[in-house]
Design an enzyme around this catalytic site. Structure first.
Site, PDB file in Angstrom:
ATOM      1  N   LYS A 247       0.832  -1.198   0.000  1.00 46.99           N
ATOM      2  CA  LYS A 247       0.000   0.000   0.000  1.00 46.99           C
ATOM      3  C   LYS A 247       0.871   1.254   0.000  1.00 46.99           C
ATOM      4  CE  LYS A 247      -3.775  -1.933   2.830  1.00 46.99           C
ATOM      5  NZ  LYS A 247      -4.912  -1.756   1.898  1.00 46.99           N
ATOM      6  N   ARG A 321     -10.466 -11.347   1.179  1.00 45.95           N
ATOM      7  CA  ARG A 321     -11.344 -12.329   0.532  1.00 45.95           C
ATOM      8  C   ARG A 321     -10.726 -13.728   0.527  1.00 45.95           C
ATOM      9  NH1 ARG A 321     -11.378  -8.747  -4.788  1.00 45.95           N
ATOM     10  NH2 ARG A 321     -11.168  -7.217  -3.092  1.00 45.95           N
TER      11      ARG A 321
END
Length: 470
Positions: A247, A321
């Site tokens: 990130k 996920r």
């Protein structure tokens, strides 16, 4: 700070200051109108005005509806905490606004000061709510339930706000065990050796580069006369660096909140057990830390999930996920539930679609989504439905595996993430499952409504309301 419901008229309760909620129309008829008018007070929503010499505090509201009362009560409690008053009293306007008052006081007055060397002191000790000759027995039940749910929401906020050097997968598991001990819940925790036996390879891959072992947490509340069985599944990324798909530094700040789904699940089962609902509730949490290292999983890896579905990794920052894929599969095998709900700070795309205040709701059952929407409206939380469709489903197709962990196009990202999870819901459970994306609603750096800076405890209130209604 204590909050108490007292079966007396407001005039018979001794307190330093009396609080009144006024609409603009009520202001014009009020006996103190001339003085209030001189101060410039117009009774606009969330505005306040002290008349110190008379021991009065006025709060403006657009209406006496719960949402307006909750927001105004939040403004009121902040003003009182900034003053030197030690106690305040106000009347329960009507039964259906009492819960909003409690939430305004408890949630609006919430502070997280664990890391302050010198926390700001405030003198406010007692808040009294007068029954004002309303049905006290009914009010007492509403008050008790609202206090349990509000405290469970604050419990959730505390965990989310805890710094990542303190809260890692193992310490989250310890925290869950403490909650189980305190609330007489069943607790089972799997470390990595057991996760390997369970073939939870997607979850293990995400946590591989961390020095902290991943943990699967299962709590269960089992009353003797349970009418329904509910499974709650929470994404517990105690910190998310993005992995090798690192990130940007500005996006990494606040990533302690990536465990908010897991924290909400803990808050919900805490509330349910203290409300003593006749519902069996199971909470499943995948606690993982996504870090960078020589052993980190990589873009281009192909993972074999617990269900046997193969996953092409195209972005290691789409990690939640992957964790949920294995935990959802395990939860469905472990418990035959009447409903399955998962909670995750899954996508920034959900904020783009719905804004930062609203939880995204996805799934196949329109009936279930409608029931959740009603519960959310009643609780004061905001939810919005994001519809699945077959065209978006094509975007997570992989040429080398069964499915890709990210979409081939940048549009509809919250929905394609939900559709990814749908691959791990068994056919017989499709209409029992809903996915909640709380990426926007779980954390705020700008206070709004009864949410102060930091974690909000999103979904605890609306899920508690939904479960109470079953």
């Amino acid at each position: 700070m204590n909050i108490k419901l007292i079966n007396k008229n407001i005039a018979d309760i001794k307190a330093d200051i009396k609080v009144e909620f006024l609409t603009p129309d009520e202001l014009k008829k009020h006996k103190e109108f001339k003085l209030l008018n001189l101060t410039g007070f117009k009774a606009e929503q969330d505005s306040i005005c002290f008349l110190h010499e008379k021991g009065l505090l006025f709060c403006g509201v657009d209406s006496k509806k719960s949402d307006d009362i909750r927001s105004a009560t939040t403004s009121m409690i902040k003003a009182l905490k900034s003053s030197n008053y030690e106690s305040a009293v106000f009347g329960a306007l009507k039964a259906n606004s009492l819960a909003a008052m409690v939430e305004g006081v408890v949630l609006g007055g919430y502070e997280f000061n664990d890391y302050k060397s010198k926390p700001k002191e405030n003198k406010l000790e007692n808040i009294f709510i007068a029954s004002n000759e309303l049905d006290y027995k009914k009010l007492k039940t509403i008050f008790k339930d609202a206090l349990i749910i509000s405290n469970a929401t604050c419990f959730t906020r505390d965990i989310v706000n805890t710094a990542p050097q303190e809260l890692n997968p193992l310490s989250l598991a310890y925290l869950a065990q403490r909650l189980a001990d305190e609330n007489s819940l069943e607790c089972e925790i799997f470390a990595e050796d057991e996760l390997k036996k369970q073939n939870m390879n997607a979850m293990l891959a995400v946590g591989r580069a961390s020095i902290h072992q991943s943990q699967l947490i299962h709590l269960a509340y089992k009353p003797k006369k349970a009418k329904k069985i509910i499974s709650l599944v929470g994404k517990g990324l105690t910190y998310d660096s993005g992995g090798l798909s690192l990130k940007p530094s500005t996006s990494m700040v606040t990533m302690k909140m990536d465990k908010a789904g897991a924290c909400s699940v803990l808050g919900i089962i805490k509330a349910v057990s203290e409300l003593k609902l006749d519902i069996e509730v199971h909470a499943f949490i995948g606690a993982v830390e996504n870090m960078v290292g020589g052993d980190a999983y990589k873009p281009d890896d192909v993972l074999v999930s617990r269900s046997g579905t193969t996953i092409e990794v195209r972005n290691t920052d789409a990690e939640g996920r992957l964790v949920l894929a294995d935990v959802l599969d395990y939860a469905q095998e472990k418990v035959d539930a009447d409903a399955i709900f998962d909670f995750a700070t899954l996508t920034g795309a959900c904020m783009v679609a719905l804004g930062q205040y609203t939880t995204g709701v996805m799934g196949h059952s329109h009936k279930l989504k409608h029931e959740i929407s009603k519960a959310a409206t009643a609780s004061g939380e905001l939810t919005g439905s994001l519809p699945f469709n077959k065209h978006l489903k094509k975007l997570i197709k992989s040429e080398i595996a069964d499915i890709s962990n990210v979409s081939s196009k940048p549009y509809g990202g919250a929905i394609t993430a939900g559709l990814f999870l749908d691959n791990f819901i068994k056919d017989e459970n499709k209409d029992k499952w809903l996915h909640f994306d709380i990426a926007g609603s779980a954390y705020t750096e700008t206070p709004w409504d009864c949410n102060v800076y930091g974690a909000t405890g999103a979904s605890v209130r609306f899920m508690s309301e939904y479960l109470k209604n079953i």
